[in-house]
Design a protein around this motif. Structure first.
Motif, mmCIF file in Angstrom:
data_model
loop_
_atom_site.group_PDB
_atom_site.id
_atom_site.type_symbol
_atom_site.label_atom_id
_atom_site.label_comp_id
_atom_site.label_asym_id
_atom_site.label_seq_id
_atom_site.Cartn_x
_atom_site.Cartn_y
_atom_site.Cartn_z
ATOM 1 N N UNK A 16 -10.450 11.404 5.883
ATOM 2 C CA UNK A 16 -10.127 12.790 6.240
ATOM 3 C C UNK A 16 -9.044 13.402 5.362
ATOM 4 N N UNK A 17 -8.080 12.577 4.913
ATOM 5 C CA UNK A 17 -7.005 13.133 4.097
ATOM 6 C C UNK A 17 -6.743 12.352 2.808
ATOM 7 N N UNK A 18 -7.512 11.300 2.582
ATOM 8 C CA UNK A 18 -7.357 10.507 1.367
ATOM 9 C C UNK A 18 -6.131 9.620 1.344
ATOM 10 N N UNK A 19 -5.429 9.501 2.465
ATOM 11 C CA UNK A 19 -4.186 8.738 2.528
ATOM 12 C C UNK A 19 -4.448 7.237 2.561
ATOM 13 N N UNK A 20 -3.653 6.512 1.777
ATOM 14 C CA UNK A 20 -3.681 5.051 1.829
ATOM 15 C C UNK A 20 -2.891 4.619 3.055
ATOM 16 N N UNK A 21 -3.541 3.946 3.977
ATOM 17 C CA UNK A 21 -2.891 3.542 5.211
ATOM 18 C C UNK A 21 -2.219 2.183 5.091
ATOM 19 N N UNK A 22 -2.673 1.351 4.186
ATOM 20 C CA UNK A 22 -2.074 0.037 3.988
ATOM 21 C C UNK A 22 -3.091 -1.071 4.143
ATOM 22 N N UNK A 23 -2.599 -2.237 4.545
ATOM 23 C CA UNK A 23 -3.441 -3.413 4.687
ATOM 24 C C UNK A 23 -3.386 -3.914 6.126
ATOM 25 N N UNK A 24 -4.451 -4.517 6.573
ATOM 26 C CA UNK A 24 -4.544 -5.026 7.932
ATOM 27 C C UNK A 24 -3.604 -6.217 8.106
ATOM 28 N N UNK A 25 -2.822 -6.173 9.186
ATOM 29 C CA UNK A 25 -1.900 -7.279 9.476
ATOM 30 C C UNK A 25 -2.241 -8.001 10.771
ATOM 31 N N UNK A 26 -3.067 -7.379 11.623
ATOM 32 C CA UNK A 26 -3.419 -8.005 12.888
ATOM 33 C C UNK A 26 -4.804 -7.521 13.306
ATOM 34 N N UNK A 27 -5.574 -8.409 13.939
ATOM 35 C CA UNK A 27 -6.923 -8.078 14.374
ATOM 36 C C UNK A 27 -7.055 -8.395 15.856
ATOM 37 N N UNK A 28 -7.615 -7.462 16.612
ATOM 38 C CA UNK A 28 -7.876 -7.655 18.043
ATOM 39 C C UNK A 28 -9.367 -7.922 18.209
#
Length: 87
Positions: A16-28
């Motif tokens: 939606x905005x092209x923003x880099x959110x980062x990397x996954x650190x935890x999975x549910x």
């Protein structure tokens, strides 16, 4: 089939905005169904488990649009408005 370790190495980007959110650190995960429910991201530069400096963001599995070779494209939040752009 994709491994959890493969998912955690990919950078998450919001379409939606092209923003880099980062990397996954935890999975549910739902262990009864064997499916991922959501994953957590801690900022753009937090690749290690012990790094908690960034803002926490929870992304649900249904928000994923595409899992590519290097990135995961998600569809969350609102679109970038022209007023937010720095020109």
């Amino acid at each position: 089939m994709i491994r959890v370790s493969d998912i955690m190495e990919k950078e998450v980007i919001n379409v939606k905005n092209g923003k880099r959110l980062g990397y996954i650190t935890d999975i549910d995960m739902d262990v009864y169904e064997g499916k991922i429910v959501s994953f957590t991201i801690y900022g753009d530069d937090s690749r290690s488990f012990f790094s908690r400096g960034g803002a926490e963001e929870v992304i649900f599995w249904h928000d994923i649009l595409k899992i590519g070779c290097d990135t995961i494209i998600v569809n969350i939040g609102s679109e970038l408005s022209l007023d937010e752009l720095e020109i």
